[in-house]
Design an enzyme around this catalytic site. Structure first.
Site, mmCIF file in Angstrom:
data_model
loop_
_atom_site.group_PDB
_atom_site.id
_atom_site.type_symbol
_atom_site.label_atom_id
_atom_site.label_comp_id
_atom_site.label_asym_id
_atom_site.label_seq_id
_atom_site.Cartn_x
_atom_site.Cartn_y
_atom_site.Cartn_z
ATOM 1 C CG HIS B 32 -2.022 -1.105 1.020
ATOM 2 N ND1 HIS B 32 -1.964 -2.315 1.688
ATOM 3 C CD2 HIS B 32 -3.114 -1.182 0.217
ATOM 4 C CE1 HIS B 32 -2.987 -3.073 1.324
ATOM 5 N NE2 HIS B 32 -3.703 -2.408 0.437
ATOM 6 C CG ASP B 145 -5.938 -1.407 -3.846
ATOM 7 O OD1 ASP B 145 -5.369 -2.326 -4.471
ATOM 8 O OD2 ASP B 145 -5.979 -1.351 -2.613
#
Lengths: 162, 823
Positions: B32, B145
């Site tokens: 991330h 994402d």
């Protein structure tokens, strides 16, 4: 595979001329032989006298029982059969009986070893023994039946000549 | 299938969506941070002050967490189509996303990101107009994402049209961060994506990152892409200035992953653009190495038709929904489509060309034979059926004879036939306790049946490193095959023990103050190796002597009708002890038990080998069975010899008097007296007392004149026995406490049950049926049985208390032993 062949090789059943009646008689002979073999090997399965060695056991298991079965198969089977079915009638009868006898006894004997990690080689040994014993007993009965058929045929021919 | 969380014992976990790995808490920060921070930093470097962020996907809140950590972020819109994931993000993942969803800057939108980014001039569906107007505006940073697409529908948000929409919602200095695919395992799909983004009019900067958990799942190196409406260069990544600390990733080093070899980049030229009209990404993902033209056309033909499949499935269980079957069928189809038959055949042909000519000829001949030979299938099937039937009959019969062996999972030989039962019973540890033999349960010295036939007071193989914690017993399968006769004893299980040889001389023991009080005769010691461990503390030596181990250094040599106390610290015997008939009877019984079990084992092996013995030339296991049999036969002979050598105690010998309450039993004919001394019964039946310093005969306590100095070896041997005893007592006390706790718990449950039954009886008739264990019985019977259980438990508790009291008392007596003997 080592030899070469140029054409198609087909296996043809020999013209046996076996009637349906003879075929049924043949089946009956095999079943009779099988049942007799089962009885014979059941008797062998019972605890044997202490003095009995492996030689005597082999004599009974590979000679006495198969020859007896071969005789019975020969008596029940129709005459005039070609050699191959004659041989296999005796062989099948005793072979299956020996197969059950050997395999069940081996399963029990292997289990009594109480070895959980016995694994593959024990199984292989059992399998090998079963196959070999089945083949020997079957062959003994098959050859007995075959020999008796030939003897009977020879006698029959001699009788006709006279 | 939805989300699945795989929990680990250490508290960490991994998330899977539809079977695809998403992240693992151990290294999710690498992912991330690598996804979000470069885009945020580059936007900031471009001079953007109040950063507006859009996150497409990322319902777990982890990318959101990274955005919120960034100082200049003023608002974040998160759009995800899966409420389940967002719910997880708000609950289960709160600890790792740091409660990101609670931040006031965050707006969460549920729905398809495709619809969320409707083009201003597009054909807007009525139900999406309001939401679109709310979120209308441009973003400085957009983070995609998404999960890797597994269906054409999911692949829509990787098309050129999608990237055009993203581009339209980006500010002039804005930047897009994209989670892509692995350039290592799916290079075609990776470069197809890059080309697609470029086709949408944006500049693209890909970079790869190594994430351990991704590698562990076989995904290889993972890659992200940065895209913008302005030119992006590797230099931008190299000069990244991140204002916040990263936890696991290293933003300043990410540029290293942005270099791709020429051979890798060359793939891009051959790749098509993924668009709504040319849905080529999915085939490239499913089939790495797939030809471009095949990729472009592969989805034209649907791999399967669901309706005939549904009709063919005769199951109507409610769980077997259409969706489930469709999902399964898709997976099967995806697997099948991965097989590129053309490549496979090419590869096979290439390999075949390298084969030796002779082998190739043989294979060609085999092929010809197979194609030309007509197989008589009906005959083949008939024989197969016969064989199968025979096997079924055989297995049925075998199962009738030996059910467990034929079908059990692994535990062969645990007693279904009478013989097996006897065998395992004799060999098994329980055999000693439950064998029903009076001698089996006899315990010499302790007076406690719990010791299970211990001859020495303490069952002291531990003294010879048998059961000591420092040297655990060496477990070897088939000890009779390899370990027998190697100098280390084995037991009936074939377990080998590490016990050093004993050295002694048959000088005979001597007595103190008795008839044979001459000095102990010395002589040449001979080494004797223990051959067989007959019991916890009983060894049969290679010459047939029996040794009962007592402690670290002390042991009893029992042979020729005599019992001698010896120590490995002394060349001579320490003391000839009284030949207690109970000891001899116990040893003899144990030897006979072992011999009977051994003979049974020999018989079993003989039976086995009579069937398969001839296969020993082919199979090593059978050859080892032969060795095992010969070793067992040898041991049988030696046990017979041991029985002979054991001898008998003198006629008229009487067992030791009963142990008094104030005495502690050390071993046979040796006791700790209340005054702290140890009493030993000598060969002639007289008792001798020692405090470790002096030896005093019976009835002359305190008569110093008749006392003689105690040999230090004897004191040391007795001390070692007491040390061992102390350890065992401590273990027994702990065990008793545990038992008592369990008994009290049982008692509490039983009383509760009884109360409940009584209530039921008061409100119903006595014949009212209630659950009792797994049975259903009348409530009156249940009360009676429960009361009986309570009585039995009470009795057990009392026995436990009695034993604990005795143990504690014995412990305190051990502690009060004379200083020279005290453990």
């Amino acid at each position: 595979m080592s030899h070469s062949h140029s054409g198609v090789r087909t296996r043809q059943r020999p013209n046996t001329g076996v009637s349906k009646r003879q075929s049924a008689q043949n089946n009956r002979a095999v079943w009779c032989g099988f049942l007799l073999g089962v009885v014979g090997y059941l008797i062998l399965s019972v605890k044997q006298p202490a003095g009995w060695g492996e030689g005597l056991w082999a004599l009974l298991a590979f000679i006495v029982v198969p020859v007896t079965v071969g005789l019975v198969v020969n008596r029940v089977q129709a005459y005039g059969r070609p050699p191959r079915p004659t041989f296999f009638a005796g062989a099948k009868a005793v072979g299956w009986a020996m197969f059950f006898y050997a395999s069940i006894n081996l399963i029990v004997a292997g289990s009594r070893l109480g070895r959980p990690d016995g694994g593959g080689q024990e199984f292989l040994a059992g399998l090998l023994a079963t196959v070999v014993y089945t083949a020997i007993a079957g062959a003994a009965a098959g050859f007995t039946n075959l020999a008796l058929i030939r003897i009977t045929a020879k006698r029959s021919n001699n009788g006709t000549a006279h | 299938m939805g989300p699945h969380i795989d929990e680990r014992p250490d508290g960490g976990f991994a998330l899977y969506i539809d079977g695809d790995f998403q992240f693992d808490t151990s290294d999710e920060a690498i992912y991330h941070e690598s996804l979000a921070l470069p885009a945020l930093c580059m936007a900031r470097n471009s001079g953007v002050k109040d950063v507006r962020v859009l996150i497409c996907g990322g319902g777990d809140g982890l990318a959101l967490r990274e955005c919120l950590r960034f100082p200049d972020v003023v608002s974040v819109d998160l759009v995800d189509y899966d409420p389940d994931i967002v719910t997880l993000g708000r609950t289960r993942f709160v600890s790792i996303n740091q409660g990101a969803f609670e931040d006031a800057r965050v707006s969460v939108h549920f729905g398809d990101a495709w619809d969320f980014l409707l083009p201003p001039s597009g054909d807007v569906p009525a139900e999406s107009v309001a939401e679109y107007r709310e979120s209308q505006g441009r973003y400085d940073v957009i983070i995609c994402d998404f999960t890797v697409p597994r269906s054409p529908e999911q692949a829509r948000i990787f098309t050129r049209e999608w990237y055009e929409r993203l581009s339209g919602r980006l500010t002039s200095e804005g930047i897009i961060a994209l989670n892509t695919v692995s350039p290592q395992t799916t290079p075609e799909a990776f470069w197809c994506l890059r080309r697609t983004i470029k086709a949408a009019g944006m500049s693209v900067l890909p970079y790869r990152v190594c994430i351990p958990s991704f590698r562990a799942h076989g995904y290889g190196a993972w890659a992200f892409m940065l895209a913008a409406n302005r030119p992006l260069r590797q230099h931008d990544l190299r000069t990244l200035d991140c204002p916040i600390p990263a936890r696991q990733a290293n933003p300043s080093e990410l540029w290293r992953g942005a270099s791709f070899r020429r051979s890798e980049r060359r793939i891009e030229r051959r790749m098509p653009v993924h668009s709504l009209t040319n849905n080529c990404l999915l085939p490239l993902l499913l089939n790495p190495g797939m030809a471009v033209e095949a990729a472009g056309n592969s989805l034209e033909a649907s791999p399967f038709s669901l309706d005939p499949l549904m009709e063919a499935i005769p199951i109507t269980h409610p769980y077997h929904t259409r969706v489930m079957i469709e999902t399964l069928a898709e997976q099967v189809a995806a697997t099948v489509t991965q097989i590129d038959v053309r490549r496979l055949v090419d590869a096979l042909l290439r390999r075949a060309a390298r084969l030796p000519a002779a082998l190739r000829d043989e294979l060609i001949r085999l092929r010809r034979f197979l194609t030309e030979t007509t197989i008589n299938w009906s005959r083949f099937l008939a024989w197969s059926a016969r064989l199968f039937a025979a096997l079924v009959v055989l297995m049925t019969i075998a199962n009738a004879i030996a059910p467990d062996n034929a079908f059990a999972k692994g535990s062969a030989g645990l007693g279904h036939s009478g013989v097996s039962r006897g065998y395992s019973g004799s060999f098994g540890g329980a055999g000693r306790a439950s064998g029903g033999s009076a001698r089996s349960g006899s315990s010499f010295g302790t007076g406690r049946s719990a010791s299970g036939g211990s001859f020495g007071r303490t069952g002291a193989f531990g003294s010879r490193s048998l059961f000591s914690s420092s040297s655990a017993p060496t477990m070897r399968s088939g000890g009779f095959r390899t370990g027998y006769g190697s100098g280390r004893p084995i037991d009936m299980y074939g377990t080998e023990y590490n016990i050093m040889p004993f050295h002694y001389y048959y000088g005979g023991g001597h007595t103190y103050f008795g008839s044979g009080q001459a000095a102990p005769p010395s002589g040449p010691q001979v080494e004797h190796k223990p051959l067989f461990a007959a019991d916890d503390d009983m060894l049969v030596m290679d010459n047939g002597d029996v040794v009962v181990t007592l402690s670290e250094h002390a042991y009893l040599l029992v042979t020729g009708g005599k019992v001698v106390l010896r120590s490995d610290k002394s060349p001579d015997s320490l003391l000839a002890l009284y030949a207690d008939p109970a000891l001899f009877q116990g040893i003899l019984g144990q030897l006979n038990d072992r011999q009977a079990a051994l003979q049974e084992a020999i018989s079993v092996r003989k039976d086995w080998l009579s069937w398969v013995g001839w296969t020993s030339v082919l199979l090593p296991t059978v050859a080892q069975d032969r060795t095992e049999l010969s070793h067992m036969e040898d041991l049988d002979k030696r046990l017979q010899e041991a029985v002979k050598r054991l001898g008998q105690p003198p006629a008229g010998a009487a067992p030791a008097p009963a142990l008094r309450n104030d005495q502690v039993d050390l071993f046979v004919n040796a006791r700790l007296e209340p005054d702290g001394r140890v009493s030993l019964r000598q060969e002639d039946g007289s008792w001798v007392f020692t405090d470790g310093a002096l030896l005093t005969p019976t009835a002359t306590v305190g008569t110093a004149g008749r006392s003689v100095p105690c040999p230090p070896e004897l004191a040391a041997a007795l001390h070692s026995v007491m040390v061992k005893l102390k350890k065992e007592m401590a273990a027994d006390v702990a065990s008793n406490k545990s038992d008592l706790s369990q008994l009290n718990s049982d008692m509490y449950s039983l009383k509760a049950d009884l109360k409940e039954y009584e209530n039921l009886q008061s409100s119903h008739d006595p014949g009212y049926q209630v659950d009792y264990g797994t049975d259903e019985i009348a409530v009156s019977d249940a009360i009676r049985k429960t009361q009986a259980d309570i009585d039995q438990t009470n009795k057990d508790i009392q026995e436990n208390n009695t034993e604990s009291t005795k143990l504690e008392r014995d412990q305190s007596r051990l502690a009060a032993a004379n200083p020279a003997l005290r453990p």
